[in-house]
Scaffold this active site. Sequence first.
Site, mmCIF file in Angstrom:
data_model
loop_
_atom_site.group_PDB
_atom_site.id
_atom_site.type_symbol
_atom_site.label_atom_id
_atom_site.label_comp_id
_atom_site.label_asym_id
_atom_site.label_seq_id
_atom_site.Cartn_x
_atom_site.Cartn_y
_atom_site.Cartn_z
ATOM 1 N N LYS A 196 0.829 -1.217 0.000
ATOM 2 C CA LYS A 196 0.000 0.000 0.000
ATOM 3 C C LYS A 196 0.860 1.262 0.000
ATOM 4 O O LYS A 196 0.621 2.179 -0.764
ATOM 5 C CB LYS A 196 -0.932 0.028 1.234
ATOM 6 C CG LYS A 196 -1.873 -1.146 1.344
ATOM 7 C CD LYS A 196 -2.870 -0.973 2.488
ATOM 8 C CE LYS A 196 -2.232 -1.012 3.876
ATOM 9 N NZ LYS A 196 -1.774 -2.338 4.296
ATOM 10 N N ARG A 316 11.910 -1.151 10.845
ATOM 11 C CA ARG A 316 10.650 -1.319 11.586
ATOM 12 C C ARG A 316 10.710 -2.597 12.406
ATOM 13 O O ARG A 316 10.794 -3.694 11.860
ATOM 14 C CB ARG A 316 9.463 -1.395 10.600
ATOM 15 C CG ARG A 316 9.020 -0.050 10.119
ATOM 16 C CD ARG A 316 7.840 -0.144 9.185
ATOM 17 N NE ARG A 316 6.674 -0.795 9.799
ATOM 18 C CZ ARG A 316 5.457 -0.784 9.257
ATOM 19 N NH1 ARG A 316 5.263 -0.167 8.105
ATOM 20 N NH2 ARG A 316 4.454 -1.392 9.847
ATOM 21 N N ARG A 328 -0.192 -9.198 13.667
ATOM 22 C CA ARG A 328 -0.773 -8.161 12.804
ATOM 23 C C ARG A 328 -1.766 -8.778 11.810
ATOM 24 O O ARG A 328 -2.793 -8.194 11.514
ATOM 25 C CB ARG A 328 0.335 -7.397 12.073
ATOM 26 C CG ARG A 328 0.922 -6.299 12.964
ATOM 27 C CD ARG A 328 2.331 -5.940 12.588
ATOM 28 N NE ARG A 328 2.448 -5.318 11.281
ATOM 29 C CZ ARG A 328 3.584 -5.307 10.584
ATOM 30 N NH1 ARG A 328 4.666 -5.906 11.052
ATOM 31 N NH2 ARG A 328 3.634 -4.695 9.427
HETATM 32 P P1 AMP Z 1 1.133 0.214 9.105
HETATM 33 O O1 AMP Z 1 2.289 1.099 8.862
HETATM 34 O O2 AMP Z 1 -0.116 0.662 8.360
HETATM 35 O O3 AMP Z 1 1.431 -1.240 8.852
HETATM 36 O O4 AMP Z 1 0.744 0.341 10.657
HETATM 37 C C1 AMP Z 1 1.628 -0.050 11.653
HETATM 38 C C2 AMP Z 1 0.925 -0.107 13.001
HETATM 39 O O5 AMP Z 1 0.375 1.178 13.319
HETATM 40 C C3 AMP Z 1 -0.241 -1.063 13.081
HETATM 41 O O6 AMP Z 1 0.164 -2.394 13.339
HETATM 42 C C4 AMP Z 1 -1.021 -0.452 14.254
HETATM 43 O O7 AMP Z 1 -0.434 -0.763 15.489
HETATM 44 C C5 AMP Z 1 -0.843 1.048 14.027
HETATM 45 N N1 AMP Z 1 -1.941 1.571 13.150
HETATM 46 C C6 AMP Z 1 -1.792 2.124 11.919
HETATM 47 N N2 AMP Z 1 -2.987 2.501 11.402
HETATM 48 C C7 AMP Z 1 -3.907 2.175 12.324
HETATM 49 C C8 AMP Z 1 -5.324 2.279 12.389
HETATM 50 N N3 AMP Z 1 -6.049 2.783 11.362
HETATM 51 N N4 AMP Z 1 -5.953 1.839 13.516
HETATM 52 C C9 AMP Z 1 -5.256 1.334 14.540
HETATM 53 N N5 AMP Z 1 -3.934 1.174 14.537
HETATM 54 C C10 AMP Z 1 -3.248 1.589 13.457
#
Ligand code: AMP
Length: 372
Positions: A196, A316, A328
């Site tokens: 994404k 990360r 996740r």
């Molecule tokens: P990402 O970079 O989108 O993979 O997000 C990494 C982490 O950020 C996720 O595993 C959640 O802990 C937190 N996170 C990101 N977006 C959201 C969301 N919309 N709702 C809740 N937690 C989020």
Amino acid sequence: MEIIKLKDLYFKKYIKEIELGKVIKQLATTIKADLDPNEVPLFVAILNGSFMFAADFVREYNGDCEVSFVKLTSYEGTESSSKVKQLIGVNADLTGRTVIILEDIIDTGNTLQEIYEVFKNHSVKSLKIATLFFKPDVYKKELHIDYIGKNIEDKFIVGYGLDYNERGRNLSAIYQLTTPPKMKNIVLFGPPGAGKGTQATLLKEKYDLVHISTGDVFRYNIGNNTELGKLAKTYMDKGDLVPDEVTIKMLKAEVEKNSEAKGFIFDGFPRTISQAEALDAFLAEKDERINGMVALEVPQDLLVERLLERGKTSGRTDDQDEGKIRNRFEEYETKTAPLKHYYEKQNNYYGVNGVGSIEEITQRLAEVFDKL
Ligand code: AMP
């Protein structure tokens, strides 16, 4: 309060299903109370619009009754060039009956007047009119309306039996015509590692949109050791979702920061049904909507591989531990995957094959973006 599109027009949610239910219950109770206790009324509903209203109304009517449906059709007369109107479906013997006409909506009253005239000629005992909606500002007739569910302003509405060029009758709430949205807002969807972020970076340039990644905003806050960052870190470190309340507030602030934007690519948001509902309501306040959820579909085995690979260079920590990655996915399957259904129900879900080269996938996504 979401905005929907029917054919070429946009409609904003206006009266919720729950309120309709209350209005109809009230109508049924009032009408029952007005009639002699032994009276068995004949409710005549006017097709097509009042089929849903009639179905709910008679279930709320607490007593014996009969139900019938009629339809007013117009056709070109053979003898003259004028339109001839005919009421079809009046089969019962109406002599001496208490007839109550059920209309979905009365605006000018022209149709109603014609229907009323037909029934008046049937030697009924009494003839009354009940309507779910009434537009007092445009009603032009002398005819008295006995029962009104709800007065509404003179704006075009659809849903709950009412249509726009035959569309929208199946909606369970009432929607009102609104101005076309100006933005292009897209939810880029898919499991962790689907690509994404990479794709959003490319597509935001192509379409001149603002990319909001909630994950990036959280990581930025963690990097700067803000209060929000400290809070988010406790969840993110485990691969858990940050609570909705916190995430929604943050997302709104990010949108407000970009008030001049031509639209947004939402990446990593919404991740729960309540986030999706909050986003719809928030955008509808601005007469905007989500044009579509575009989902990258990638098999899970490939995703774990991709994430571990990314973890070697991205820094990360949530990408470096297979346990956190699995968690996740679990969060994704239980809380986020149901969003597919949420957008499908709005006719707004677009699946795209997320396996292939970056360029190939951008091309596939662009084909969908162009249509939205
Ligand atoms: P990402 O970079 O989108 O993979 O997000 C990494 C982490 O950020 C996720 O595993 C959640 O802990 C937190 N996170 C990101 N977006 C959201 C969301 N919309 N709702 C809740 N937690 C989020």
